[in-house]
Motif scaffolding. Structure first.
Motif, mmCIF file in Angstrom:
data_model
loop_
_atom_site.group_PDB
_atom_site.id
_atom_site.type_symbol
_atom_site.label_atom_id
_atom_site.label_comp_id
_atom_site.label_asym_id
_atom_site.label_seq_id
_atom_site.Cartn_x
_atom_site.Cartn_y
_atom_site.Cartn_z
ATOM 1 N N GLY A 92 0.803 -1.223 0.000
ATOM 2 C CA GLY A 92 0.000 0.000 0.000
ATOM 3 C C GLY A 92 0.827 1.258 0.000
ATOM 4 N N GLY A 93 0.978 1.881 1.183
ATOM 5 C CA GLY A 93 1.608 3.193 1.299
ATOM 6 C C GLY A 93 3.059 3.246 0.855
ATOM 7 N N SER A 94 3.755 2.098 0.854
ATOM 8 C CA SER A 94 5.135 2.091 0.374
ATOM 9 C C SER A 94 5.218 2.455 -1.103
ATOM 10 C CB SER A 94 5.776 0.719 0.597
ATOM 11 O OG SER A 94 5.905 0.441 1.968
ATOM 12 N N GLY A 95 4.074 2.438 -1.779
ATOM 13 C CA GLY A 95 4.044 2.833 -3.183
ATOM 14 C C GLY A 95 4.516 4.257 -3.411
ATOM 15 N N ILE A 96 4.540 5.090 -2.357
ATOM 16 C CA ILE A 96 5.049 6.450 -2.520
ATOM 17 C C ILE A 96 6.528 6.435 -2.891
ATOM 18 C CG2 ILE A 96 5.603 6.771 -0.069
ATOM 19 C CD1 ILE A 96 4.300 9.430 -2.585
ATOM 20 N N ARG A 131 -0.248 8.668 -13.240
ATOM 21 C CA ARG A 131 -1.669 8.578 -12.885
ATOM 22 C C ARG A 131 -1.772 7.702 -11.624
ATOM 23 N NH1 ARG A 131 -2.683 6.784 -19.044
ATOM 24 N NH2 ARG A 131 -1.085 5.357 -18.250
ATOM 25 N N ALA A 132 -2.201 6.443 -11.754
ATOM 26 C CA ALA A 132 -2.132 5.485 -10.637
ATOM 27 C C ALA A 132 -0.952 4.558 -10.930
ATOM 28 C CB ALA A 132 -3.423 4.688 -10.524
ATOM 29 N N THR A 133 0.110 4.672 -10.151
ATOM 30 C CA THR A 133 1.345 3.933 -10.403
ATOM 31 C C THR A 133 1.516 2.871 -9.327
ATOM 32 O OG1 THR A 133 2.280 5.997 -11.257
ATOM 33 C CG2 THR A 133 3.808 4.181 -10.881
ATOM 34 N N LYS A 135 -1.639 -3.839 -3.141
ATOM 35 C CA LYS A 135 -2.655 -2.940 -2.571
ATOM 36 C C LYS A 135 -2.435 -1.521 -3.087
ATOM 37 C CE LYS A 135 -4.223 -1.127 1.928
ATOM 38 N NZ LYS A 135 -3.931 -1.113 3.375
ATOM 39 N N ILE A 136 -3.505 -0.889 -3.556
ATOM 40 C CA ILE A 136 -3.463 0.517 -3.945
ATOM 41 C C ILE A 136 -3.775 1.353 -2.715
ATOM 42 C CG2 ILE A 136 -4.456 2.323 -5.399
ATOM 43 C CD1 ILE A 136 -3.020 0.353 -7.080
ATOM 44 N N ASP A 137 -2.946 2.355 -2.440
ATOM 45 C CA ASP A 137 -3.186 3.232 -1.297
ATOM 46 C C ASP A 137 -4.066 4.384 -1.755
ATOM 47 O OD1 ASP A 137 -3.097 4.491 1.144
ATOM 48 O OD2 ASP A 137 -1.183 5.464 0.765
ATOM 49 N N ASN A 138 -5.351 4.273 -1.503
ATOM 50 C CA ASN A 138 -6.301 5.293 -1.963
ATOM 51 C C ASN A 138 -6.352 6.463 -0.990
ATOM 52 O OD1 ASN A 138 -7.301 4.051 -4.396
ATOM 53 N ND2 ASN A 138 -8.224 2.514 -3.076
ATOM 54 N N GLY A 174 0.752 2.458 -5.200
ATOM 55 C CA GLY A 174 0.592 1.256 -4.398
ATOM 56 C C GLY A 174 1.601 0.202 -4.776
ATOM 57 N N MET A 175 1.709 -0.817 -3.950
ATOM 58 C CA MET A 175 2.599 -1.936 -4.240
ATOM 59 C C MET A 175 2.316 -3.071 -3.265
ATOM 60 S SD MET A 175 6.298 -0.505 -2.902
ATOM 61 C CE MET A 175 7.164 -2.050 -3.238
ATOM 62 N N PRO A 176 2.730 -4.272 -3.588
ATOM 63 C CA PRO A 176 2.708 -5.344 -2.601
ATOM 64 C C PRO A 176 3.895 -5.210 -1.663
ATOM 65 C CG PRO A 176 3.575 -6.154 -4.678
ATOM 66 C CD PRO A 176 3.210 -4.717 -4.897
ATOM 67 N N SER A 177 3.930 -5.983 -0.612
ATOM 68 C CA SER A 177 5.119 -6.019 0.236
ATOM 69 C C SER A 177 6.290 -6.546 -0.594
ATOM 70 C CB SER A 177 4.894 -6.935 1.445
ATOM 71 O OG SER A 177 3.822 -6.451 2.226
#
Length: 267
Positions: free
Chosen positions: A41-45, A150-152, A232-235, A252-255
């Motif tokens: 999720g949030g690690s996608g940043i 966009r959504a990455t 997981k997408i961090d919305n 977003g990203m998986p672990s």
């Protein structure tokens, strides 16, 4: 106002209390180079800021990005797929049509470890002799469009998060970030870790706080050795800034296990 139902308010309040309570038990661990497990999720940043910008075609057209000469080359583990998607229904980063009239679409930036596409507006697409990927975006009519995410996100891998944690003898698990700084061309970054845990002998132990992680985005991507199946997408309310323009995005990203990053902690 209908979004703020009683259940939603209860969840927000409970999460705030739980997250604050954990910080009272948290320690500042010893720093150094070590394995880092990025939570879903949030690690996608990190994926967005430290890596995603380097895939935008204007940086590559001008030879600013570290990926300028890497198109169609292997840049990371074959289990890694990175997508920039404008088609997810009701997603903050989605667009039906970009600001140059190109339909939003799902673009594979990295496919099975191979850099397959940059993110194009019409100018960069003409330069490379290909169709635009629908990434020509601008903040408003006052601005010129340019390649924007966009959504990455990273797609799911083939192991579990617990398998990844169990493989680490000593390292850290991080799942929430706050402030960060990134040098877009080279991808050098530092991010402040809002919450996480020590990993000792394959288990999550002590909560940690007041540390940052330091590294290079493209190298961190290349150093990902395991990707979990919990994408997981961090919305959240992410907003991306570039050249003075802001656009809504998601990430977003998986672990995933980065085999080595520099952790700034106690000496």
């Amino acid at each position: 106002f209908e979004f703020l139902s009683d259940d939603t308010i209860d969840i927000i309040a409970r999460e705030a209390v739980e997250n604050t309570a954990i910080l009272f038990k948290a320690i500042k661990p010893k720093g150094g180079e070590m394995p880092v497990v990025m939570g879903s999720g949030g690690s996608g940043i990190l994926l967005h800021e430290a890596i995603g910008h380097a895939f935008e075609a204007d940086f590559n057209r001008k030879n600013i990005s570290i990926f300028s000469e890497q198109l169609n080359k292997k840049i990371c583990n074959e289990h890694i797929n990175v997508v920039d998607d404008g088609t997810i229904p009701f997603n903050r980063g989605s667009i039906n049509i970009d600001d140059e009239g190109t339909y939003g679409q799902k673009t594979y930036i990295v496919k099975e470890g191979i850099l397959t596409s940059y993110l194009h507006d019409r100018i960069s697409a003409k330069h490379y002799g290909i169709p635009s990927t629908g990434n020509g975006r601008r903040e408003s009519f006052r601005n010129m469009p340019m390649p924007r995410m966009r959504a990455t996100y990273m797609e799911a891998g083939n192991v579990t998060e617990s398998d990844i944690i169990a493989s680490v003898k000593r390292g850290i698990f991080v799942d929430k970030f706050t402030n960060g700084q990134v040098q877009i061309g080279a991808g050098d970054f530092t991010f402040f870790v809002k919450s996480g845990y020590l990993i000792e002998n394959g288990k999550l132990t002590q909560p940690i706080k007041d540390i940052n992680i330091i590294g290079n985005g493209p190298k961190a991507l290349a150093d990902i050795t395991m990707v979990a199946d919990n994408a997981k997408i961090d919305n959240g309310t992410w907003t991306c800034g570039k050249d003075g323009q802001s656009c809504p995005v998601t990430c977003g990203m998986p672990s995933a296990l980065v085999s080595k990053l520099t952790v700034g902690g106690e000496s």
